[in-house]
Design an enzyme around this catalytic site. Structure first.
Site, short mmCIF file in Angstrom:
data_model
loop_
_atom_site.label_atom_id
_atom_site.label_comp_id
_atom_site.label_asym_id
_atom_site.label_seq_id
_atom_site.Cartn_x
_atom_site.Cartn_y
_atom_site.Cartn_z
N ARG A 37 13.25 7.31 42.31
CA ARG A 37 13.11 7.24 43.77
C ARG A 37 12.99 5.80 44.24
O ARG A 37 13.54 5.41 45.27
CB ARG A 37 11.92 8.08 44.23
CG ARG A 37 11.87 8.22 45.75
CD ARG A 37 10.84 9.24 46.21
NE ARG A 37 9.49 8.87 45.81
CZ ARG A 37 8.44 9.68 45.90
NH1 ARG A 37 8.59 10.91 46.37
NH2 ARG A 37 7.24 9.28 45.54
N LYS A 65 11.11 5.61 50.44
CA LYS A 65 9.67 5.38 50.57
C LYS A 65 9.45 3.92 50.97
O LYS A 65 9.11 3.08 50.14
CB LYS A 65 8.98 5.73 49.24
CG LYS A 65 7.52 6.07 49.41
CD LYS A 65 7.02 6.83 48.21
CE LYS A 65 5.50 6.91 48.19
NZ LYS A 65 4.91 7.65 49.29
N GLU A 111 7.58 16.94 57.86
CA GLU A 111 6.58 16.45 56.90
C GLU A 111 5.17 16.56 57.48
O GLU A 111 4.99 16.57 58.70
CB GLU A 111 6.84 14.98 56.55
CG GLU A 111 8.22 14.77 56.03
CD GLU A 111 8.31 13.62 55.04
OE1 GLU A 111 8.85 12.60 55.43
OE2 GLU A 111 7.84 13.78 53.91
N1 PLP Z 1 6.21 12.67 52.22
C1 PLP Z 1 5.70 11.46 52.48
C2 PLP Z 1 5.98 10.83 53.81
C3 PLP Z 1 4.91 10.80 51.51
O1 PLP Z 1 4.40 9.60 51.75
C4 PLP Z 1 4.68 11.44 50.28
C5 PLP Z 1 3.86 10.78 49.26
O2 PLP Z 1 4.34 10.17 48.36
C6 PLP Z 1 5.23 12.70 50.05
C7 PLP Z 1 5.99 13.29 51.04
C8 PLP Z 1 5.04 13.41 48.74
O3 PLP Z 1 5.74 12.80 47.72
P1 PLP Z 1 5.23 12.84 46.21
O4 PLP Z 1 4.99 14.26 45.91
O5 PLP Z 1 6.33 12.26 45.44
O6 PLP Z 1 4.00 12.04 46.16
C1 COI Z 2 1.38 9.29 47.78
O1 COI Z 2 1.04 10.47 47.76
O2 COI Z 2 1.59 8.64 46.77
C2 COI Z 2 1.57 8.63 49.03
O3 COI Z 2 2.42 7.79 49.11
C3 COI Z 2 0.65 8.87 50.10
C4 COI Z 2 0.16 7.59 50.62
C5 COI Z 2 1.02 6.93 51.61
C6 COI Z 2 -1.27 7.44 50.78
#
Ligand code: PLP
Ligand code: COI
Length: 339
Positions: free
Chosen positions: A82, A184, A220
């Protein structure tokens, strides 16, 4: 050396300076050798693109202490992939998967005393990031970059852990239909600060974003993905080019299918059809699985399972996911990397 100063049961999601972080620079068209350092302050040019034009991206993943004392990283290859996509979107050099995982392992080992004990509910949160640096002023990609990974012991992201929270539908968008929502990158989070703070002031845990094109579908939940369990036991999670493809979401899709036997639908979640759900939740690395008690939309609160109790399917998903992460439940092939 142990870590007597930390109360593991009381950890939230706050910055704590740990012993060492990994840092590596990109100069003259290539990555230089990386190193661990005690210094948590970056010294960068005032012209850095990260400061002016938001040329930066980050990741979040966790290291877990297992019952047998070993340490698990959860799907770090997916975070590496990612981050490569985020770097590609913002014209930054990519960190190869192997180098990314190696940097994460080095940081975990160097901060081992900060890993919350098995059973405490906490984990060591890793924050890899890439920023554009070097002398520059025009809107163009930076001449230099920094890749770094630091670590922080964390507990629950939303207060209380596995307890339901209420969320508010935001009138703002965090990302544009063909923008950077799936990457991200810091800009998405800068855009979420005002809506997030307005939601918190109004007594909600965070804001929920609707799709930026039609404002009719859930995208989201703050910094986490949405999932819902329908009354006929389907696991539904939004699919959209402006949603961040969460690794927790991706993992729950598989666990819901293979371990809970649920039908999974990646599709649309219409804000005026919330009645189809018996349970709903937010999922992410930081959020883990956070049950959604209710959602406020146009002045009305729609309650799912309960504002105080956690639904049975959410509980099962939580047990399965956290069991896999901490090594108590057998992981699907390739999900766990031992440090
Ligand atoms: N959506 C957003 C905007 C996020 O910042 C995150 C956190 O990382 C997620 C979803 C969930 O992603 P992940 O499960 O990879 O942490
Ligand atoms: C994560 O779950 O890793 C996120 O990025 C959330 C965060 C922005 C606090």
């Amino acid at each position: 050396m142990g870590n007597e100063s930390i109360n593991w049961d009381k950890l939230g999601f706050d910055y704590i300076k740990t012993d060492k972080r990994f840092i590596q620079t990109w100069k003259n068209g290539e990555w230089q050798a990386g190193t661990l350092t005690e210094d948590n302050v970056l010294h960068i040019s005032e012209g850095s693109t990260a400061l002016h034009y938001g040329q930066q991206c980050f990741e979040g993943l966790k290291a877990y202490r297992c019952k047998d004392g070993s340490i698990n990283l959860f799907r770090p290859d997916q975070n590496a992939a990612r981050m490569q996509r985020s770097c590609g979107r913002l014209l930054m050099p990519q960190v190869p998967t192997e180098a990314f995982i190696d940097a994460c392992k080095q940081v975990v080992r160097a901060n081992e005393r900060f890993i919350p004990p098995y059973g405490s509910g906490g984990a060591l949160y890793l924050r890899p990031f890439v920023i554009g640096t070097g002398d520059n002023i025009g809107v163009r990609t930076a001449p230099e970059f920094i890749f770094s990974v630091f670590a922080i012991p964390v507990g629950a992201y939303f207060k209380g852990g596995l307890v339901p929270h209420n969320f508010q539908i935001s009138g703002y968008d965090r990302a544009a239909p063909h923008g950077t929502g799936a990457a991200k990158v810091g800009g998405n989070y800068a855009a979420s600060l005002l809506p997030g703070s307005e939601a918190k002031k109004a007594g909600f845990a965070d804001s929920i974003y609707l799709d930026p094109a039609t404002h009719s579908k859930i995208e989201e939940v703050g910094s986490a993905n949405f999932f819902g369990i329908t009354r006929d036991n389907k696991f539904i999670t939004p699919k959209s080019p402006s949603v961040l493809p969460g690794i927790t979401r991706m993992s729950l899709i598989e666990l819901a299918k293979t371990r809970l036997g649920l039908e999974v639908v990646e599709g649309e979640v219409f804000i005026d059809q919330l009645d189809i759900f018996q349970e709903a939740g937010a999922c992410g690395t930081a959020a883990v699985i956070s049950p959604i008690g209710g959602i406020e939309y146009q002045g009305k609160l729609h309650v799912f399972y309960s504002e105080t109790e956690v639904g049975p399917i959410t509980q099962k998903l939580y047990k399965e996911l956290t069991g896999v992460q901490s090594g108590d439940v057998e992981a699907p092939e390739g999900w766990i990397v031992k440090v």
